[in-house]
Design an enzyme around this catalytic site. Structure first.
Site, PDB file in Angstrom:
ATOM      1  N   THR A 196     -56.084  17.301  -2.657  1.00  0.00           N
ATOM      2  CA  THR A 196     -56.633  18.950  -3.035  1.00  0.00           C
ATOM      3  C   THR A 196     -55.297  18.774  -4.031  1.00  0.00           C
ATOM      4  OG1 THR A 196     -56.575  18.676  -0.848  1.00  0.00           O
ATOM      5  CG2 THR A 196     -56.819  20.506  -2.463  1.00  0.00           C
TER       6      THR A 196
ATOM      7  N   ASP B  32     -43.599  19.615   3.772  1.00  0.00           N
ATOM      8  CA  ASP B  32     -43.967  18.655   4.820  1.00  0.00           C
ATOM      9  C   ASP B  32     -43.291  17.491   4.495  1.00  0.00           C
ATOM     10  OD1 ASP B  32     -45.893  17.889   3.555  1.00  0.00           O
ATOM     11  OD2 ASP B  32     -47.114  19.011   5.537  1.00  0.00           O
TER      12      ASP B  32
ATOM     13  N   ASN C 182     -58.513  18.413  10.340  1.00  0.00           N
ATOM     14  CA  ASN C 182     -58.495  18.694  12.080  1.00  0.00           C
ATOM     15  C   ASN C 182     -58.063  20.052  11.934  1.00  0.00           C
ATOM     16  OD1 ASN C 182     -56.060  18.577  10.688  1.00  0.00           O
ATOM     17  ND2 ASN C 182     -54.688  17.110  12.642  1.00  0.00           N
TER      18      ASN C 182
ATOM     19  N   HIS D  36     -55.565  21.242  10.578  1.00  0.00           N
ATOM     20  CA  HIS D  36     -54.132  21.767  10.001  1.00  0.00           C
ATOM     21  C   HIS D  36     -53.588  21.966   8.530  1.00  0.00           C
ATOM     22  CE1 HIS D  36     -52.435  17.240   8.636  1.00  0.00           C
ATOM     23  NE2 HIS D  36     -53.037  17.704   7.392  1.00  0.00           N
TER      24      HIS D  36
ATOM     25  N   GLY E  91     -49.765  21.309   6.802  1.00  0.00           N
ATOM     26  CA  GLY E  91     -47.861  20.914   6.949  1.00  0.00           C
ATOM     27  C   GLY E  91     -49.133  19.746   7.864  1.00  0.00           C
TER      28      GLY E  91
ATOM     29  N   GLU F 259     -50.309  21.176  13.128  1.00  0.00           N
ATOM     30  CA  GLU F 259     -51.482  19.763  14.369  1.00  0.00           C
ATOM     31  C   GLU F 259     -52.292  21.153  15.275  1.00  0.00           C
ATOM     32  OE1 GLU F 259     -52.046  18.264  12.547  1.00  0.00           O
ATOM     33  OE2 GLU F 259     -50.760  15.876  13.163  1.00  0.00           O
TER      34      GLU F 259
ATOM     35  N   LYS G 212     -64.265  18.832   2.777  1.00  0.00           N
ATOM     36  CA  LYS G 212     -63.809  19.266   3.234  1.00  0.00           C
ATOM     37  C   LYS G 212     -64.903  20.857   3.761  1.00  0.00           C
ATOM     38  CE  LYS G 212     -59.719  17.912   2.948  1.00  0.00           C
ATOM     39  NZ  LYS G 212     -58.828  18.739   1.940  1.00  0.00           N
TER      40      LYS G 212
HETATM   41  P1  PGA Z   1     -54.851  16.597   0.703  1.00  0.00           P
HETATM   42  O1  PGA Z   1     -54.516  16.746   2.516  1.00  0.00           O
HETATM   43  O2  PGA Z   1     -54.820  16.644   0.530  1.00  0.00           O
HETATM   44  O3  PGA Z   1     -54.953  14.413   0.874  1.00  0.00           O
HETATM   45  O4  PGA Z   1     -56.649  16.456   1.857  1.00  0.00           O
HETATM   46  C1  PGA Z   1     -54.815  17.927   3.365  1.00  0.00           C
HETATM   47  C2  PGA Z   1     -53.792  17.733   4.479  1.00  0.00           C
HETATM   48  O5  PGA Z   1     -53.811  16.828   5.855  1.00  0.00           O
HETATM   49  O6  PGA Z   1     -53.229  19.020   4.976  1.00  0.00           O
END
Ligand code: PGA
Length: 241
Positions: free
Chosen positions: A39, A67, A136, A138, A140, A143, A201
């Site tokens: 992203t 992270d 999911n 999250h 960073g 989780e 997304k």
């Molecule tokens: P991505 O990861 O930008 O590669 O879709 C997003 C994330 O897991 O925070």
């Protein structure tokens, strides 16, 4: 929290990069914390390009990595360290004192977390944070189920994170833990941008913005941030009411 939507990924990335460049121009000692990943990738490229083109003085700003995958050395091309080194630090020729990343190979990860917390404190806090959103929810490696009040910490990775994370590597890797800046820092950050693009997304963006604020869906914390911006392209916004 505010929501901003652009037609496409290029526009959302240009908007975000412009915002950071202008912020550095008005506050040369700006503290920027960024996520790596697909992203923010173009935002990083445009940030470097615009800082150079516009002859901005970026000699005093500080960069913090959000992270890192635990156990991965900076030379691993899938590491967050490698991502920032090749996309930001080297192109801008930043001095090592201008950036701080987790050393995920340390045998004292608790100390690494303390070092990060202390670094952020010494800098007077983070001005701008740029994050993505995982499949999911999250941010960073915060989780699902992570307390909103944590500082830097080590996290057991969710199954989704372990499998989606494979995309950053050339071959299969075993991903088990992550080290990450926590939500206490996010809430104390002056301005937070959560970026999301692509149809894949759309569901997580909808849950983050329209769902309940809950630690079970970490990105919903954006709704609580006074200066939080969710910035998407049309596809990622396609399920919003
Ligand atoms: P991505 O990861 O930008 O590669 O879709 C997003 C994330 O897991 O925070």
């Amino acid at each position: 929290m505010q929501f901003i939507s652009f037609k496409n990924y290029e526009q959302l990335s240009a908007y975000t990069a412009d915002h950071i460049v202008n912020a550095i121009k008005s506050k040369p000692d700006l503290v920027l914390c960024m996520a790596s990943g697909s992203t923010p990738s173009l935002t990083c490229d445009l940030l470097v390009e615009k800082l150079k083109d516009e002859h901005a003085d970026y000699s005093k700003f500080t960069f913090i990595g959000l992270d890192e995958w635990v156990g991965l050395p900076p030379a691993n091309s899938g590491s967050c360290h490698y991502f920032f080194k090749t996309k930001v630090f080297e192109p801008l020729q930043l001095r090592p004192s201008q950036y701080h990343l987790f050393d995920a190979t340390s045998n004292d990860l608790k100390k690494e977390c303390e070092r990060m917390d202390q670094f952020i404190d010494e800098k007077g806090g983070i001005d701008i944070m740029i994050v993505g959103i995982g499949m999911n929810g999250h941010i960073g490696f915060n989780e699902p189920g992570t307390s909103f009040s944590l500082l830097s910490h080590v996290a057991d990775l969710d199954e989704t994170t372990k499998s989606v994370g494979q995309k950053y590597f050339n071959g299969p890797v075993e991903l088990d833990k992550g080290i990450t800046i926590g939500f206490s820092h996010l809430m104390n950050t002056k301005k937070v941008f959560l970026l999301a693009n692509g149809r894949h997304k759309a569901e997580v963006v909808k849950k983050a913005i329209e769902g309940p604020v809950t630690e079970d869906f970490p990105a919903s914390i954006m709704q609580k941030h006074k200066n939080g911006f969710v910035v998407t392209d049309e596809e990622a916004a396609s399920l919003l009411k």
